[in-house]
Design an enzyme around this catalytic site. Structure first.
Site, PDB file in Angstrom:
ATOM      1  N   SER A 545       0.846  -1.190   0.000  1.00  0.00           N
ATOM      2  CA  SER A 545       0.000   0.000   0.000  1.00  0.00           C
ATOM      3  C   SER A 545       0.893   1.256   0.000  1.00  0.00           C
ATOM      4  O   SER A 545       1.711   1.410  -0.900  1.00  0.00           O
ATOM      5  CB  SER A 545      -0.965  -0.032   1.181  1.00  0.00           C
ATOM      6  N   ASP A 632      -8.222  -5.184  -6.143  1.00  0.00           N
ATOM      7  CA  ASP A 632      -7.830  -4.012  -5.358  1.00  0.00           C
ATOM      8  C   ASP A 632      -8.341  -2.780  -6.093  1.00  0.00           C
ATOM      9  O   ASP A 632      -7.771  -2.362  -7.096  1.00  0.00           O
ATOM     10  CB  ASP A 632      -6.308  -3.956  -5.212  1.00  0.00           C
ATOM     11  N   HIS A 664      -6.724  -5.962  -1.849  1.00  0.00           N
ATOM     12  CA  HIS A 664      -5.564  -5.240  -1.310  1.00  0.00           C
ATOM     13  C   HIS A 664      -4.723  -6.152  -0.421  1.00  0.00           C
ATOM     14  O   HIS A 664      -3.602  -5.807  -0.068  1.00  0.00           O
ATOM     15  CB  HIS A 664      -6.077  -4.038  -0.516  1.00  0.00           C
TER      16      HIS A 664
END
Length: 689
Positions: A545, A632, A664
């Site tokens: 991320s 994602d 994700h």
């Protein structure tokens, strides 16, 4: 085999039929180290619920079958002064545990009937009865305190599909969108909204249910992660407080302004209790004496990492009060003390998550616990607190916590059969000087059979969020003990932008992604690289991320080849593309600064010019592994494709691990094990030359 139970696991371990790690020729002790298979063998505890009399706790335990590539959860009940009993033994998952207010029944969710419905059983596991038979199933429920009603959550279809608009084209496979927020996190909008229903209840049955939000194109609880913690009955059973963000489309995507609403069962009216409070207001809970309602509140609209305050309202006169106004910490997971004089909650302080008590009268905030751990949730029992706790060296278990001293004693031992056979590496706290004259807390995790006379490659761990915490978390993917077990020194800094060190420290990352936080990374790894047992010529940087973004950025600023390998999972590569394809626009508006086409926005223009990693690919010269999931929608997978394709076209050694069914995170067992194998194969190839 559906799962390995405690007794069988102990037998397998004792007989050597279930190995805990490959034996390395150079180290005969290495058969007690963590492996991906071991990591996925742990029972995962959750769904803790203390009984109304405070003498028992019910909880769920999930086990994962790698062969079947799925999990299964059963329910257990622990007598807090005695034994534990497993009370469900089925092929289905049982979860959503709720004690009936009289303590004579345990309600739960099961798909045994073909859809997710409410069931009940006696606390010993007998007398299982299906309570609801709702078309399409339900998502959660709660008993009213007087047990005359239940509320439940059901998805209600309110938007038209292509087939609704063009019924003569029933096989058309398309969507027709007129606004944004048509997909969120990892799911396309399914034309439905979460609504709260109320139905009369008698043991084992319910009557006709009423939607308390008829025709409203809003969700309660909030999607995608909200649950029943966002909805509660009042103590007299004649009102329901719930969380909702009553906006749609572009307005919804731009704002965090959720509110607390109070629905009156008798006159069917709804009142907004937080009108004019512009940030997230969530998770209302009523005091046991019925005089107050408390909730968690953020002040600023659009800022999802704002300070999380504890607000209460006097229900008699409507006066609101911030109980944490002068306190430079956030708090969440609130629960009332039984005497209604205080609340307990969890707060991150200097990279650990501790239990705090907040008095409603004296404005006094007392730290209850103090240690190297993370408490994840807390509830009040008869004469103690029951809390779920983890650390970097221990998966989740439930603990009995003394309300005054904060001392804890484990009440569950779900992970003990495996933990007894594994050696964990030492976790050490160090303070490092930053480039702007401050101190940065850095966790250093050592290999389990650490030899100070050896040289070890090191990994700089870059945290996501970006305002995620590098506290004492236990992860089933980014597991520091797993990294250390593969003979790496792990360096996990609490760089700028993380909670637990005051709101100013946390906020210094927004609109400055490539600034001080990157300097903090370098300060941390350069400091640890000087230690005699660290191989400064073999250092990697890894993260997901914002951590994945950090890896891409560092790859373009890798002066003097400080790093010899990079791994980026679901990272931002191109800010322009990210802004135009993500879903929650408030996030990029706040953290990046705004739209790339807004030429008068100096903060945004600086972000796009100076901080977008794709602007610095001319400097890429180090092997990189890119990982991304197709589902994602926060950071779309094309970001990962762009980074990988760029590396290949530039002649940089690169690999791309792509998961068509993951979001994700990586949630499926076989994908999780594959992730670990590819992760360490890549690192070993580039850092253990």
């Amino acid at each position: 085999m559906r799962r390995i139970n405690y007794r069988m696991l102990c037998i397998l371990l004792a007989c050597g039929l279930f190995t805990l790690g490959p034996v390395k020729a150079q180290d005969e002790k290495a058969n007690d180290i963590m492996t991906p298979e071991i990591l996925w063998s742990f029972g995962r505890i959750g769904d803790m619920q203390v009984s109304p009399n405070g003498e028992h706790v019910a909880y769920g335990v999930s086990y994962y079958s790698v062969k079947e590539n799925k999990s299964s959860r059963d329910i257990y009940v622990k007598n807090l002064s005695g034994d534990v009993k497993q009370i469900t033994h089925t092929p289905e998952n049982e979860f959503g545990i709720q004690w009936r207010p009289d303590g004579k029944k345990i309600g739960y969710l099961s798909s045994k009937s073909g859809s997710l419905q409410m069931w009940e059983m006696d606390p010993n596991g007998s007398g299982n009865t299906q309570v609801t038979k709702i078309d399409g199933g339900i998502q959660g429920f709660k008993y009213s305190p007087d047990m005359k009603n239940i509320l439940f959550i059901k998805a209600v279809k309110l938007d038209a599909t292509v087939q609704d608009l063009y019924p003569d084209l029933p096989l058309a496979n398309a969507r027709l969108e007129t606004d944004i927020m048509y997909r969120h996190w990892d799911q396309w909008h399914d034309f439905t909204y979460n609504h709260i229903f109320v139905a009369p209840y008698t043991t084992g049955t319910i009557g006709a249910a009423k939607d308390i939000m008829p025709d409203q194109r809003y969700d309660a609880p909030l999607k995608p992660f909200g649950g029943l913690e966002e909805i509660n009955w009042n103590t007299t059973s004649d009102a329901i407080a719930y969380t909702s963000k009553k906006s749609v489309g572009k307005e919804y995507a731009m704002s965090t302004n959720s509110d607390i609403y109070l629905y009156n069962i008798n006159d069917k009216t709804t009142k907004n209790l937080t009108e004019g409070m512009m940030g997230y207001d969530k998770c209302p809970i009523f005091s046991p004496d019925g005089k107050y309602i408390a909730w968690s509140s953020m002040e600023r609209d659009g800022y999802e990492a704002d300070k999380n305050r504890l607000f209460i309202m006097n229900l008699k006169n409507g006066k609101k009060k911030d109980l944490t106004g002068l306190w430079d910490q956030s708090i969440h997971g609130l629960v009332w003390a039984s005497n209604s004089k205080s609340l307990y909650g969890i707060s991150d302080v200097q990279a650990t998550d501790e239990i705090y008590e907040v008095s409603i009268k004296r404005n006094n905030i007392r730290r209850v616990t103090n240690g190297v751990h993370n408490y994840q949730s807390v509830q009040v029992a008869k004469d103690a607190l029951i809390a779920q706790k983890v650390s970097m060296s221990s998966p989740a278990e439930l603990y009995r916590v003394d309300m005054e001293s904060g001392q804890d004693v484990a009440v569950t031992h779900v992970t003990k059969p495996v933990m007894d056979k594994i050696k964990m590496g030492k976790v050490e706290k160090r303070w490092v000087n930053t480039t702007d004259g401050k101190k940065e807390l850095v966790w250093v995790i050592y290999p389990p059979h650490f030899d100070p006379n050896k040289k070890y490659p090191a990994l700089l761990y870059c945290q996501g969020g970006p305002q995620g915490t590098v506290s004492q978390f236990w992860s089933y993917r980014w597991n520091f003990q797993m990294m250390a077990a593969n003979d790496y020194i792990v360096v996990a800094p609490n760089r700028r932008g993380l909670p637990g060190f005051g709101q100013e420290w946390c906020e210094e990352i927004s609109k400055d992604y490539g600034g001080q936080c990157m300097d903090d990374y370098i300060s941390a790894i350069d400091s640890i690289a000087k230690l005699p047992f660290v191989d400064e010529n073999n250092i990697g940087a890894v993260g997901a991320s914002f951590g994945g973004y950090s890896v891409y950025y560092l790859a373009g600023h890798n002066q003097n080849k400080r790093f010899n390998a990079f791994i980026s999972h679901c990272g931002i590569f191109n800010f322009d593309q990210m802004y135009s394809t993500t879903e929650e626009m408030f996030f990029v508006n706040w953290d990046i600064g705004g739209a790339y086409w807004d030429k008068n926005n100096a903060a945004a223009q600086k972000s796009y010019k100076d901080f977008s990693p794709h602007k610095f690919v001319d400097n890429w010269n180090t092997p990189i592994l890119v990982v991304h999931g197709a589902k994602d929608f926060r950071i779309p997978y094309t970001q990962g494709m762009g980074a990988f394709n760029t590396a290949i076209m530039k002649g940089v050694p690169a690999e791309f691990l792509y998961f068509p069914e993951e979001n994700h995170w990586v949630l499926r067992p076989q994908n999780g094990i594959l992730w670990q194998r590819v992760f360490f194969n890549f690192l070993d190839k580039n850092l253990k030359k």
